[in-house]
Design a protein around this motif. Structure first.
Motif, PDB file in Angstrom:
ATOM      1  N   UNK A  69       0.822  -1.209   0.000  1.00 40.74           N
ATOM      2  CA  UNK A  69       0.000   0.000   0.000  1.00 40.74           C
ATOM      3  C   UNK A  69       0.858   1.262   0.000  1.00 40.74           C
ATOM      4  N   UNK A  70       2.126   1.157   0.410  1.00 37.13           N
ATOM      5  CA  UNK A  70       3.020   2.313   0.449  1.00 37.13           C
ATOM      6  C   UNK A  70       3.769   2.523  -0.860  1.00 37.13           C
ATOM      7  N   UNK A  71       3.674   1.580  -1.777  1.00 32.53           N
ATOM      8  CA  UNK A  71       4.392   1.704  -3.041  1.00 32.53           C
ATOM      9  C   UNK A  71       3.742   2.771  -3.921  1.00 32.53           C
ATOM     10  N   UNK A  72       4.538   3.675  -4.485  1.00 38.60           N
ATOM     11  CA  UNK A  72       3.986   4.717  -5.361  1.00 38.60           C
ATOM     12  C   UNK A  72       3.281   4.111  -6.574  1.00 38.60           C
ATOM     13  N   UNK A  73       2.079   4.596  -6.842  1.00 31.45           N
ATOM     14  CA  UNK A  73       1.341   4.151  -8.017  1.00 31.45           C
ATOM     15  C   UNK A  73       0.574   2.857  -7.836  1.00 31.45           C
ATOM     16  N   UNK A  74       0.669   2.254  -6.661  1.00 27.64           N
ATOM     17  CA  UNK A  74      -0.040   0.999  -6.400  1.00 27.64           C
ATOM     18  C   UNK A  74      -1.303   1.331  -5.619  1.00 27.64           C
ATOM     19  N   UNK A  75      -2.424   1.030  -6.198  1.00 27.70           N
ATOM     20  CA  UNK A  75      -3.694   1.299  -5.546  1.00 27.70           C
ATOM     21  C   UNK A  75      -4.233   0.062  -4.854  1.00 27.70           C
TER      22      UNK A  75
END
Length: 84
Positions: A69-75
């Motif tokens: 959930x903290x990864x950029x661009x990952x919804x």
């Protein structure tokens, strides 16, 4: 890469990620122009490029990441898929 994109479109370019940029470091050292040329067929080239670069940089800076959930661009969809 599948946001607003079909699997068929992604299949045409995925080999670059698997064969050419098989490490995050290789991806980050690739020229921006080359990456954009590869992903332009997917549409939203600047948005995708910025998200991919942000994601790669995050992974380099946080090698022990564990929360998708903290990864950029990952919804939500991507994070849920990771959990499976």
């Amino acid at each position: 890469m599948l946001n607003c994109t079909s699997r068929t479109q992604v299949q045409k370019i995925i080999h670059h990620f698997v064969n050419d940029w098989y490490t995050t470091q290789l991806f980050l050292h690739e020229s921006d122009t080359n990456i954009k040329n590869v992903i332009k067929s997917l549409g939203f080239v600047n948005r995708r490029f910025n998200r991919l670069k942000s994601l790669a940089q995050y992974i380099i800076n946080n090698p022990t990441w564990s929360d998708p959930y903290k990864l950029p661009g990952i919804g939500q969809y991507g994070a849920d898929a990771w959990q499976i």
